[in-house]
Design a protein around this motif. Structure first.
Motif, PDB file in Angstrom:
ATOM      1  N   PRO A 309      59.986  37.348  36.210  1.00 25.03           N
ATOM      2  CA  PRO A 309      61.157  35.525  36.271  1.00 25.03           C
ATOM      3  C   PRO A 309      60.932  34.181  36.813  1.00 25.03           C
ATOM      4  O   PRO A 309      60.794  33.161  36.323  1.00 25.03           O
ATOM      5  N   GLU A 310      61.413  35.169  38.658  1.00 22.90           N
ATOM      6  CA  GLU A 310      61.666  34.706  39.602  1.00 22.90           C
ATOM      7  C   GLU A 310      60.544  33.678  39.466  1.00 22.90           C
ATOM      8  O   GLU A 310      60.643  32.438  40.380  1.00 22.90           O
ATOM      9  N   TRP A 311      59.511  33.528  39.094  1.00 22.03           N
ATOM     10  CA  TRP A 311      58.212  33.185  39.223  1.00 22.03           C
ATOM     11  C   TRP A 311      57.739  32.465  38.500  1.00 22.03           C
ATOM     12  O   TRP A 311      56.501  31.409  38.162  1.00 22.03           O
ATOM     13  N   GLN A 312      57.898  32.175  37.787  1.00 21.00           N
ATOM     14  CA  GLN A 312      57.873  31.521  35.748  1.00 21.00           C
ATOM     15  C   GLN A 312      58.003  30.022  35.986  1.00 21.00           C
ATOM     16  O   GLN A 312      58.670  29.800  37.078  1.00 21.00           O
ATOM     17  N   ARG A 313      56.477  29.338  35.498  1.00 17.70           N
ATOM     18  CA  ARG A 313      56.812  27.904  35.642  1.00 17.70           C
ATOM     19  C   ARG A 313      56.811  26.913  37.053  1.00 17.70           C
ATOM     20  O   ARG A 313      57.660  26.254  37.422  1.00 17.70           O
ATOM     21  N   ARG A 314      55.707  27.866  38.247  1.00 20.45           N
ATOM     22  CA  ARG A 314      56.414  27.677  39.264  1.00 20.45           C
ATOM     23  C   ARG A 314      54.344  27.593  39.614  1.00 20.45           C
ATOM     24  O   ARG A 314      54.325  27.225  41.457  1.00 20.45           O
ATOM     25  N   GLY A 315      53.299  27.808  38.252  1.00 24.53           N
ATOM     26  CA  GLY A 315      52.312  27.763  39.126  1.00 24.53           C
ATOM     27  C   GLY A 315      51.261  28.963  39.087  1.00 24.53           C
ATOM     28  O   GLY A 315      50.248  29.190  39.248  1.00 24.53           O
ATOM     29  N   ILE A 316      52.173  30.433  38.410  1.00 24.84           N
ATOM     30  CA  ILE A 316      51.208  30.793  39.661  1.00 24.84           C
ATOM     31  C   ILE A 316      50.140  31.051  38.140  1.00 24.84           C
ATOM     32  O   ILE A 316      49.394  32.247  38.330  1.00 24.84           O
ATOM     33  N   ASP A 317      50.698  30.834  37.024  1.00 21.10           N
ATOM     34  CA  ASP A 317      49.308  31.293  36.044  1.00 21.10           C
ATOM     35  C   ASP A 317      48.536  30.308  36.189  1.00 21.10           C
ATOM     36  O   ASP A 317      47.847  30.805  35.842  1.00 21.10           O
ATOM     37  N   GLY A 318      48.395  29.303  36.794  1.00 20.77           N
ATOM     38  CA  GLY A 318      47.488  28.361  37.007  1.00 20.77           C
ATOM     39  C   GLY A 318      46.747  29.093  38.385  1.00 20.77           C
ATOM     40  O   GLY A 318      45.192  28.824  37.964  1.00 20.77           O
ATOM     41  N   PHE A 319      47.340  29.434  39.302  1.00 12.59           N
ATOM     42  CA  PHE A 319      47.046  29.939  40.022  1.00 12.59           C
ATOM     43  C   PHE A 319      45.603  31.288  40.225  1.00 12.59           C
ATOM     44  O   PHE A 319      44.774  31.545  40.503  1.00 12.59           O
ATOM     45  N   MET A 320      46.116  31.806  38.965  1.00 13.72           N
ATOM     46  CA  MET A 320      45.917  33.560  38.879  1.00 13.72           C
ATOM     47  C   MET A 320      44.730  33.444  37.904  1.00 13.72           C
ATOM     48  O   MET A 320      43.300  34.346  38.030  1.00 13.72           O
ATOM     49  N   ILE A 321      44.343  32.331  37.018  1.00 17.81           N
ATOM     50  CA  ILE A 321      43.528  32.030  36.191  1.00 17.81           C
ATOM     51  C   ILE A 321      42.604  31.563  36.242  1.00 17.81           C
ATOM     52  O   ILE A 321      41.291  31.928  36.131  1.00 17.81           O
ATOM     53  N   TRP A 322      42.457  30.681  37.737  1.00 13.77           N
ATOM     54  CA  TRP A 322      41.620  30.089  37.998  1.00 13.77           C
ATOM     55  C   TRP A 322      41.092  31.338  39.287  1.00 13.77           C
ATOM     56  O   TRP A 322      39.653  31.325  39.195  1.00 13.77           O
ATOM     57  N   GLU A 323      42.015  32.037  39.921  1.00 13.06           N
ATOM     58  CA  GLU A 323      41.200  32.757  40.547  1.00 13.06           C
ATOM     59  C   GLU A 323      40.701  33.905  40.274  1.00 13.06           C
ATOM     60  O   GLU A 323      39.305  34.373  40.544  1.00 13.06           O
ATOM     61  N   GLY A 324      40.953  34.536  38.886  1.00 10.46           N
ATOM     62  CA  GLY A 324      39.877  35.276  38.543  1.00 10.46           C
ATOM     63  C   GLY A 324      38.800  34.881  37.375  1.00 10.46           C
ATOM     64  O   GLY A 324      37.745  34.716  37.904  1.00 10.46           O
ATOM     65  N   THR A 325      38.970  33.673  37.205  1.00 10.57           N
ATOM     66  CA  THR A 325      37.774  32.500  36.279  1.00 10.57           C
ATOM     67  C   THR A 325      36.669  32.861  36.972  1.00 10.57           C
ATOM     68  O   THR A 325      35.614  32.446  36.743  1.00 10.57           O
ATOM     69  N   LYS A 326      37.115  32.089  38.177  1.00  6.65           N
ATOM     70  CA  LYS A 326      35.934  30.853  38.907  1.00  6.65           C
ATOM     71  C   LYS A 326      35.268  32.762  39.855  1.00  6.65           C
ATOM     72  O   LYS A 326      33.818  32.699  39.555  1.00  6.65           O
ATOM     73  N   HIS A 327      35.701  33.529  39.863  1.00  3.70           N
ATOM     74  CA  HIS A 327      35.672  35.251  40.156  1.00  3.70           C
ATOM     75  C   HIS A 327      34.420  35.903  38.572  1.00  3.70           C
ATOM     76  O   HIS A 327      33.082  35.668  39.584  1.00  3.70           O
ATOM     77  N   PHE A 328      34.900  35.603  37.667  1.00  8.13           N
ATOM     78  CA  PHE A 328      34.379  36.738  36.379  1.00  8.13           C
ATOM     79  C   PHE A 328      33.384  35.672  35.995  1.00  8.13           C
ATOM     80  O   PHE A 328      31.385  36.230  35.937  1.00  8.13           O
ATOM     81  N   ARG A 329      33.194  34.536  36.152  1.00  6.94           N
ATOM     82  CA  ARG A 329      32.142  33.639  35.925  1.00  6.94           C
ATOM     83  C   ARG A 329      30.624  33.493  36.639  1.00  6.94           C
ATOM     84  O   ARG A 329      30.068  33.892  36.102  1.00  6.94           O
ATOM     85  N   LYS A 330      31.089  34.656  37.870  1.00  9.72           N
ATOM     86  CA  LYS A 330      30.107  34.774  38.839  1.00  9.72           C
ATOM     87  C   LYS A 330      29.453  36.395  38.781  1.00  9.72           C
ATOM     88  O   LYS A 330      27.936  36.021  38.894  1.00  9.72           O
ATOM     89  N   THR A 331      30.718  36.948  38.602  1.00 11.32           N
ATOM     90  CA  THR A 331      30.033  38.287  38.682  1.00 11.32           C
ATOM     91  C   THR A 331      30.114  38.905  37.342  1.00 11.32           C
ATOM     92  O   THR A 331      29.077  39.880  37.498  1.00 11.32           O
ATOM     93  N   THR A 332      30.093  37.852  35.842  1.00 14.74           N
ATOM     94  CA  THR A 332      30.397  39.315  34.495  1.00 14.74           C
ATOM     95  C   THR A 332      29.301  38.288  33.680  1.00 14.74           C
ATOM     96  O   THR A 332      28.903  36.814  33.600  1.00 14.74           O
ATOM     97  N   ASP A 333      28.693  38.330  32.447  1.00 12.97           N
ATOM     98  CA  ASP A 333      27.941  37.854  31.803  1.00 12.97           C
ATOM     99  C   ASP A 333      28.792  37.595  30.156  1.00 12.97           C
ATOM    100  O   ASP A 333      28.290  37.384  29.678  1.00 12.97           O
TER     101      ASP A 333
END
Length: 383
Positions: A309-333
């Motif tokens: 709760p204390e980190w909701q609506r503070r941008g953590i979702d965007g940070f996590m999604i882009w960290e994960g997405t740019k990684h698995f785009r390169k490493t998976t099919d």
């Protein structure tokens, strides 16, 4: 109509095989594993037998040809405004008279148990498997998800079933552009040196299971149907998932070493097991390992997404999604991403799904039928 209680080896086999025969021309149908279905009806493996009763039946016409099947059950832990039983694993030819006979039979069975309504098609177990009737998005089902042809909707609604709640699945293409606001969130959060993102690692499975438990219990505590998990439960779940975990697609975010967010995904098992015709014996297990190694699975499934709760609506979702997405785009099919269903009674979770830049990919429905038609029908309350 002849009714057969499914107890013999032959009737169990027919119960399992009937959908395959019924949908033999449907290219989207994927037969679930027989063992997954049978576990529902095994008192030694399904804890819900401690709280209720379940039976299943086959229905044959005058020519002794199977034309339908159903499971009927009561669950004392299934608390509703009125005593409500369940029906599930319903399959039927495209004939309203036959379907109505099956529904009447289920209604009478439940009335004898003191029930005043029936919900269906649902599972004699948790909502994460075999729950709901597909009414939109007739594509290949996700693992352990119900699938049916479009005419089932008419069979239910013509009988008098009404939608108790809708179940929405959300998805997107893995390589579709990520929203600018997510990239802005990522850029802003990246400046905070106390924040880091890490993919799940099998060598530290129990550690990530504990981190998952901590985030899940905080993030889901205020949501409807949310349940508190123990570390022991989560560790057991992670160990069960271990053979199919892809280390590139599940991500955790930490403030220093404290877990504050998680995004759990796995490959869609149906993309592998669809070749096994419901079987998963020794031969299929060997084939599974071979297929898993050499066949590219193009679909990943979103299991859980959560932020404390204390980190909701503070941008953590965007940070996590882009960290994960740019990684698995390169490493998976993986090319397609689809989330497990969210009930339309839970607008908070739907908003989270929409914030992931997803679109509704399929809709299922949980139907309810009140035995006393003079009573007011009420939909599932919004949480």
């Amino acid at each position: 109509m002849k009714v057969i209680n499914v107890v013999s080896k032959e009737s169990v086999s027919e119960f399992l095989n009937f959908p395959k025969l019924l949908f033999r021309k449907d290219k989207n149908y994927i037969r679930p594993l027989d063992q997954d279905v049978e576990n529902v009806f095994d008192p030694k493996k399904n804890k819900f037998f401690r709280f209720g009763d379940c039976q299943r039946f086959l229905f044959k016409n005058d020519e002794n040809k199977t034309v339908g099947k159903i499971a009927v059950f009561i669950n004392k832990k299934y608390k509703q405004d009125q005593p409500t039983g369940g029906i599930g694993f319903f399959d039927c030819i495209d004939d309203q008279k036959t379907a109505s006979f099956i529904f009447d039979f289920a209604k009478e069975w439940l009335q004898q148990k003191g029930m005043e309504a029936m919900d269906g098609p649902i599972n004699f177990g948790e909502r994460d498997q075999f729950w709901g009737l597909l009414i939109e998005g007739f594509s290949e089902p996700l693992y352990a998800m119900n699938y049916n042809p479009p005419y089932y909707k008419s069979l239910f609604e013509n009988y008098g079933f009404q939608i108790y709640f809708n179940q929405l699945c959300f998805g997107r293409k893995v390589h579709d552009p990520v929203a600018e606001n997510f990239l802005e969130m990522h850029q802003r959060i990246s400046k905070n040196k106390n924040i880091s993102a890490k993919p799940l690692q099998l060598k530290s499975l129990e550690k990530f299971a504990r981190d998952f438990t901590e985030v899940y219990n905080q993030a889901w505590a205020s949501h409807g149907e949310g349940k508190q998990l123990t570390e022991m439960q989560t560790i057991k779940m992670f160990k069960t998932l271990k053979p199919v975990i892809n280390e590139h697609i599940s991500w955790f975010v930490y403030e220093n070493e404290k877990p504050i967010a998680m995004w759990m995904n796995i490959p869609d098992l149906n993309q592998w097991i669809k070749f096994f015709n419901g079987k998963f014996g020794v031969i299929q297990k060997i084939l599974f390992l071979v297929i898993k190694k050499f066949s590219k699975n193009k679909k990943m499934i979103g299991l859980v997404f959560g932020i404390i709760p204390e980190w909701q609506r503070r941008g953590i979702d965007g940070f996590m999604i882009w960290e994960g997405t740019k990684h698995f785009r390169k490493t998976t099919d993986f090319e397609d991403y689809e989330m497990q269903w969210i009930g339309d009674f839970n607008p908070k979770m739907i908003k989270i799904a929409e914030n992931l830049e997803t679109k509704v990919t399929r809709k299922l429905a949980t139907y309810r039928y009140l035995f006393d038609e003079t009573k007011e029908f009420k939909r599932q309350e919004i949480v």
